[in-house]
Scaffold this motif. Structure first.
Motif, short mmCIF file in Angstrom:
data_model
loop_
_atom_site.label_atom_id
_atom_site.label_comp_id
_atom_site.label_asym_id
_atom_site.label_seq_id
_atom_site.Cartn_x
_atom_site.Cartn_y
_atom_site.Cartn_z
N LEU A 8 0.82 -1.21 0.00
CA LEU A 8 0.00 0.00 0.00
C LEU A 8 0.86 1.26 0.00
CD1 LEU A 8 -2.82 1.36 0.30
CD2 LEU A 8 -2.50 1.19 2.77
N HIS A 9 1.83 1.32 0.89
CA HIS A 9 2.63 2.54 1.05
C HIS A 9 3.50 2.80 -0.18
CE1 HIS A 9 4.84 5.17 4.26
NE2 HIS A 9 4.18 5.88 3.38
N SER A 10 4.03 1.74 -0.78
CA SER A 10 4.87 1.93 -1.96
C SER A 10 4.06 2.48 -3.13
CB SER A 10 5.53 0.61 -2.36
OG SER A 10 4.56 -0.37 -2.70
N SER A 11 2.74 2.32 -3.06
CA SER A 11 1.87 2.85 -4.12
C SER A 11 1.38 4.26 -3.81
CB SER A 11 0.68 1.91 -4.33
OG SER A 11 -0.21 2.45 -5.29
N THR B 175 -9.11 -2.46 0.56
CA THR B 175 -9.55 -2.46 -0.83
C THR B 175 -8.48 -1.91 -1.76
OG1 THR B 175 -11.84 -2.16 -0.13
CG2 THR B 175 -11.32 -1.62 -2.40
N LEU B 176 -7.87 -0.80 -1.36
CA LEU B 176 -6.81 -0.21 -2.17
C LEU B 176 -5.64 -1.19 -2.34
CD1 LEU B 176 -6.72 3.42 -0.70
CD2 LEU B 176 -7.61 2.74 -2.92
N LYS C 217 -6.57 -5.96 -14.26
CA LYS C 217 -7.34 -4.81 -13.80
C LYS C 217 -8.83 -5.13 -13.89
CE LYS C 217 -4.02 -1.17 -14.92
NZ LYS C 217 -3.83 0.20 -15.48
N ILE C 218 -9.51 -4.96 -12.76
CA ILE C 218 -10.96 -5.12 -12.74
C ILE C 218 -11.56 -3.93 -12.02
CG2 ILE C 218 -10.83 -7.65 -12.77
CD1 ILE C 218 -11.38 -7.67 -9.81
N PRO C 219 -12.83 -3.65 -12.22
CA PRO C 219 -13.45 -2.49 -11.55
C PRO C 219 -13.31 -2.58 -10.04
CG PRO C 219 -14.91 -3.36 -13.25
CD PRO C 219 -13.77 -4.33 -13.12
N THR C 220 -13.18 -1.41 -9.38
CA THR C 220 -12.98 -1.37 -7.94
C THR C 220 -14.10 -2.09 -7.20
OG1 THR C 220 -11.87 0.75 -8.18
CG2 THR C 220 -12.60 0.17 -5.97
#
Length: 451
Positions: free
Chosen positions: A237-240, A339-340, A353-356
């Motif tokens: 998460l943080h790296s993003s 979720t993120l 990639k799929i919708p959130t």
């Protein structure tokens, strides 16, 4: 791992584009040398990371650890928080310097087969985190509104709607909401601990490691605290989200500025998480030490806070309600970050990639299944859910080295990070020591558990 080549990276050359493309490079920062203005502009990602260090999994391990072992495990909370600060610094730096998140970097420099294996383990770790959120949210709804646990578990599936609404408000709004909920949790437990009047001399001695930590019961609970405190999914998460700030990504001075203030943001927020985890353990110790076997569930803690026979003169229904409100806030905070992280991991490791909304439904649906089975099989027995929660946190501790090792490896590479941003030797040494020590403790735990 594949040999790192001496090459420069831009956020467009990773296999699947920038991490979290919809929010990448979207938050403006001031053109100013003011420390405070820059700190404010870079503050936010650290809060989303800190959320993972105070989710419902922390509650049951920290309060339970205090109730069973007094202040003994405060040293574990301290060491876990210091390890977290070190790892999150490296994670943020990796994202800012290479413009790849940890999942993208791992996939780029490993074979497809290894990448898929690591993805599966990471997804299981995210599910373990989600289990804690489901259980915490369902129990909080039960305590506040009297909803049956089965109904509460099912309702947690629909929190996808909350995230979709927040995403439309913008990333800066999400950060503000998360920080607001963290503040609520902090105020609740500061108030409750002040009323509990802990023994300060015993409390301070708890920060010194003790021999008893090597016995099986303390080791299991200690590793549960490590798993609940140092969250493997937070490294991804943080790296993003460290890449959400808008600055000149070709200017080394700007990159250095981003690393500096992201580190400040992370350490400040993680200090807050450390304080909250200490408060949880101190509350369990000050009010319920010696009664740990009778206070193994959230409901028993909720009831104990209003029972004069257990909580003494500080007992009050208000304390119980505040406890449940903070529990609900904690679960919702963790929902956002979970979720993120799921999106980051799926896109980074397998380039899918799929919708959130679909990602959220799938992740939460898979996490709900074991909780539903446990709830139905044990007839809504909360003790069974709490045991499931504790072992999910131990699994997170076991999964942690799998995320730590690539992170330390990448940030220690001059070819990838450059001379200016590569880890100093002492940081690299500490990183490898933490990874090896934690792996050794996990092996010891597994051997003792099986025998």
């Amino acid at each position: 791992m594949k040999k790192l080549k001496n090459e420069s990276h831009s956020f467009l050359d990773s296999a699947n584009g920038p991490s979290l493309e919809e929010i990448n490079n979207t938050v403006s920062i001031p053109e100013s040398n003011s420390f405070w203005k820059n700190l404010l502009a870079f503050s936010g990602p650290g809060a989303l990371v800190a959320v993972g260090y105070m989710d419902p999994g922390n509650w049951v391990t920290s309060i339970g650890g205090g109730a069973r072992y007094g202040y003994l495990l405060l040293s574990v909370v301290l060491l876990s928080s210091l390890i977290a600060m070190l790892l999150q610094y490296m994670a943020a730096k990796l994202g800012i310097v290479t413009e790849m998140d940890l999942a993208q970097a791992t996939r780029k420099y490993t074979s497809k087969r290894v990448g898929i294996m690591l993805w599966i383990v990471t997804e299981l770790a995210i599910m373990a985190t989600d289990i804690a959120e489901v259980i915490g949210g369902a129990i909080a709804l039960n305590l506040l509104f009297g909803l049956p646990l089965l109904v509460g578990v099912i309702l947690t599936i629909f929190d996808v709607l909350l995230l979709l609404l927040l995403m439309k408000l913008g990333f800066r709004k999400i950060e503000a909401i998360v920080m607001g909920l963290i503040f609520v949790i902090l105020i609740v437990f500061v108030y409750e601990v002040i009323l509990a009047q802990p023994n300060m001399s015993h409390l301070m001695s708890g920060f010194l490691p003790q021999k008893q930590l090597l016995s099986h019961g303390e080791l299991t609970m200690g590793l549960g605290i490590v798993g609940a405190t140092v969250m493997p999914h937070n490294l991804y998460l943080h790296s993003s989200i460290s890449q959400t700030r808008k600055y000149n990504r070709k200017d080394k001075e700007e990159i250095a500025k981003a690393v500096k203030f992201s580190t400040w943001d992370s350490n400040i927020q993680l200090t807050g998480a450390f304080i909250i985890n200490c408060l949880l353990l101190v509350l369990g110790s000050a009010l319920f030490f010696g009664q740990g076997e009778n206070l193994g569930t959230f409901t028993s803690l909720y009831d104990a806070l209003k029972d004069p026979n257990l909580a003494g003169s500080v007992a009050s229904p208000i304390l119980s309600v505040l406890f449940a409100v903070a529990l609900l806030a904690s679960g919702q905070n963790s929902t956002i970050t979970g979720t993120l992280t799921g999106q980051i991991v799926m896109e980074g490791f397998i380039h899918m990639k799929i919708p959130t909304w679909a990602r959220r439904v799938i992740t939460r649906g898979l996490s709900v299944i074991p909780v539903l089975i446990c709830t139905i099989y044990y007839g809504g027995n909360e003790a069974a859910l709490d045991n499931l929660l504790i072992y999910s946190q131990v699994f997170l501790s076991i999964a942690l080295p799998i995320s730590m090792i690539p992170l330390v490896y990448f940030t220690s590479s001059k070819k990838l990070m450059g001379d200016q941003f590569v880890n100093p030797k002492w940081v690299t040494g500490l990183g490898w020591f933490c990874a090896i020590a934690l792996t050794g403790l996990n092996i010891q735990l597994i051997i003792e558990t099986l025998s």
